[in-house]
Design an enzyme around this catalytic site. Sequence first.
Site, PDB file in Angstrom:
ATOM      1  N   LYS A 179       0.863  -1.186   0.000  1.00 32.78           N
ATOM      2  CA  LYS A 179       0.000   0.000   0.000  1.00 32.78           C
ATOM      3  C   LYS A 179       0.900   1.237   0.000  1.00 32.78           C
ATOM      4  O   LYS A 179       1.492   1.593   1.011  1.00 32.78           O
ATOM      5  CB  LYS A 179      -0.909   0.057   1.232  1.00 32.78           C
ATOM      6  CG  LYS A 179      -1.945   1.166   1.058  1.00 32.78           C
ATOM      7  CD  LYS A 179      -2.375   1.835   2.344  1.00 32.78           C
ATOM      8  CE  LYS A 179      -1.545   3.002   2.763  1.00 32.78           C
ATOM      9  NZ  LYS A 179      -1.614   4.203   1.894  1.00 32.78           N
ATOM     10  N   GLU A 254      10.365   1.859  10.077  1.00 28.61           N
ATOM     11  CA  GLU A 254      11.332   2.925   9.764  1.00 28.61           C
ATOM     12  C   GLU A 254      10.603   4.235   9.988  1.00 28.61           C
ATOM     13  O   GLU A 254       9.718   4.586   9.205  1.00 28.61           O
ATOM     14  CB  GLU A 254      11.788   2.831   8.296  1.00 28.61           C
ATOM     15  CG  GLU A 254      12.467   1.543   7.927  1.00 28.61           C
ATOM     16  CD  GLU A 254      13.820   1.365   8.591  1.00 28.61           C
ATOM     17  OE1 GLU A 254      14.362   2.350   9.134  1.00 28.61           O
ATOM     18  OE2 GLU A 254      14.320   0.236   8.579  1.00 28.61           O
ATOM     19  N   CYS A 288      13.786  11.547   6.132  1.00 30.39           N
ATOM     20  CA  CYS A 288      13.804  11.110   7.529  1.00 30.39           C
ATOM     21  C   CYS A 288      15.188  11.208   8.147  1.00 30.39           C
ATOM     22  O   CYS A 288      15.321  11.427   9.337  1.00 30.39           O
ATOM     23  CB  CYS A 288      13.259   9.697   7.638  1.00 30.39           C
ATOM     24  SG  CYS A 288      14.011   8.602   6.457  1.00 30.39           S
ATOM     25  N   GLU A 387      10.385  16.564  14.976  1.00 39.62           N
ATOM     26  CA  GLU A 387      10.708  16.404  13.559  1.00 39.62           C
ATOM     27  C   GLU A 387       9.854  17.378  12.755  1.00 39.62           C
ATOM     28  O   GLU A 387       8.626  17.320  12.804  1.00 39.62           O
ATOM     29  CB  GLU A 387      10.420  14.971  13.115  1.00 39.62           C
ATOM     30  CG  GLU A 387      10.806  14.754  11.662  1.00 39.62           C
ATOM     31  CD  GLU A 387      10.523  13.353  11.185  1.00 39.62           C
ATOM     32  OE1 GLU A 387       9.372  12.914  11.307  1.00 39.62           O
ATOM     33  OE2 GLU A 387      11.457  12.703  10.673  1.00 39.62           O
TER      34      GLU A 387
END
Length: 480
Positions: A179, A254, A288, A387
């Site tokens: 997906k 992750e 990331c 973040e």
Amino acid sequence: MDLAAAPPARLVRRHLHVAGEWVDPADGESIPVENPATGEIVGQVPAGTPADVGRAVAAARAAFPGWAATAPAERADHLDRLHAALAARADEIARTVALELGTPLKLAARVQAGLPLAVLRGMVDLAARPPAEETVGNSLVVREPVGVVGAITPWNYPLHQVVAKVAPALAAGCTVVLKPSELTPLTAYLLFDAVAEAGLPAGVVNLVPGTGPVVGEALAAHPDVDLVSFTGSTVTGRRIAHLAADRIARVALELGGKSANLILADADLPSAVRVGVGNALLNSGQTCTAWTRMLVHRDRYAEALDLVAAAVAGYRPGDPFDPATRLGPLVSAAQAERVQGHIARAVADRARLIAGGPDAPLPTRGHFVAPTVFADVHPDSALAQEEVFGPVLAVIPFDDTDQAVAIANNSRYGLAGAVWSADEEQALAVARRLRTGQVDVNGGAFNPLAPFGGYRQSGLGRELGAHGIAEFTELKAIQR
Ligand code: NAD
């Protein structure tokens, strides 16, 4: 490639890829795909449903015994053909990522198309090797594929993150249901065009596009999915881990990062700053592993800030299809708004704005944010801890190496980092002290065969290379 050529026309995809065929979805709903540089709708994909997930998982389950029993050399041949079919689409991949994500075309060609091709190439070679077996006393210890993998991927590297899961899973002998992100699904379709052309056995890899709450949750919760491999935000990773925990299924996660770039007093400052700024702004900061905290020894701090401001001035936001553009838009209006919220909060927290900021000029349409740098950022402040996932850099001074390491490790994340020093031994010693999954010393290049993943809330498990294949296996001990 002709970088100045017009973007591709509207792209409409109507099918799922299940059991080796393009098939109609159970429902007629669709998801629009936007060009973030203009706000225009440029494509459309089906909105999958739990029924579609059920069908795709059944196909992957049916294909599993045959694929698991296929000889490694034969699996490697399949991956080799997939690589060739994907390589033939490299230009189209770069253009599609530029269109649906906004990565500048030149960068998209190098990273968004080039990196997954390099990863897949490496996987072909690794897949050909039979899995290592070891003897422990009277036991023969073997590795076997874990089974059906549910892969859920984000939008920021829309092909790389898919290939980083699909290729090692297939190499290990697993079958997959993918997906992709609903924000960048068109790139995943190009992979499945390549899957169809390469003639992979029916059902070994299946595509169900859709939203996270509908298709993502159905996949993560499906009782016949043995491992859920997810890349995305820490919040969603936690939700997926909960869903998988209900049936004790394995997860590989992750997640986010807040990586530190440590520039020691004896570093080659111009290189450290140039590479550091480029890393922080890569893909408009939607990376990331981005080194979003630049830690500079106080003896070089003033000099570094001048270099940072000069480097950032070279990243003017613009049209991803203009060859001169180095900084594209953010992926969506919501993402740009979130990033502007982080900037406003840093201003309110009295961080010193030295470039960009809320009032910097921007293109008149599209989801752009100016490259923004704050100096004197407190290591505990929101800007140093959260973040941002946008083109925002926090610069923090330090007085000695112990303090630099303490600031770098003052994070709930632990994905990546960097160390710069004229003394490589010293830099390596500092790299060992960082609590992160990877560290680049003096600009060491990304290695697609090295294990990739994070400590703490940056994730669980590792992707890429031989370690990435091992992630998709179970260990069995046979006593004799
Ligand atoms: P996201 O978590 O919102 O979405 C990622 C994927 O998960 C998408 O396919 C989405 O549809 C799906 N999803 C969303 N909600 C879900 C749910 N409830 N159940 C199942 N699936 C669901 O993340 P994003 O916004 O697409 O990506 C940005 C984030 O991803 C950033 O935080 C970034 O740090 C992280 N990221 C990490 C890595 C890494 O390798 N560590 C790589 C890229 C991105």
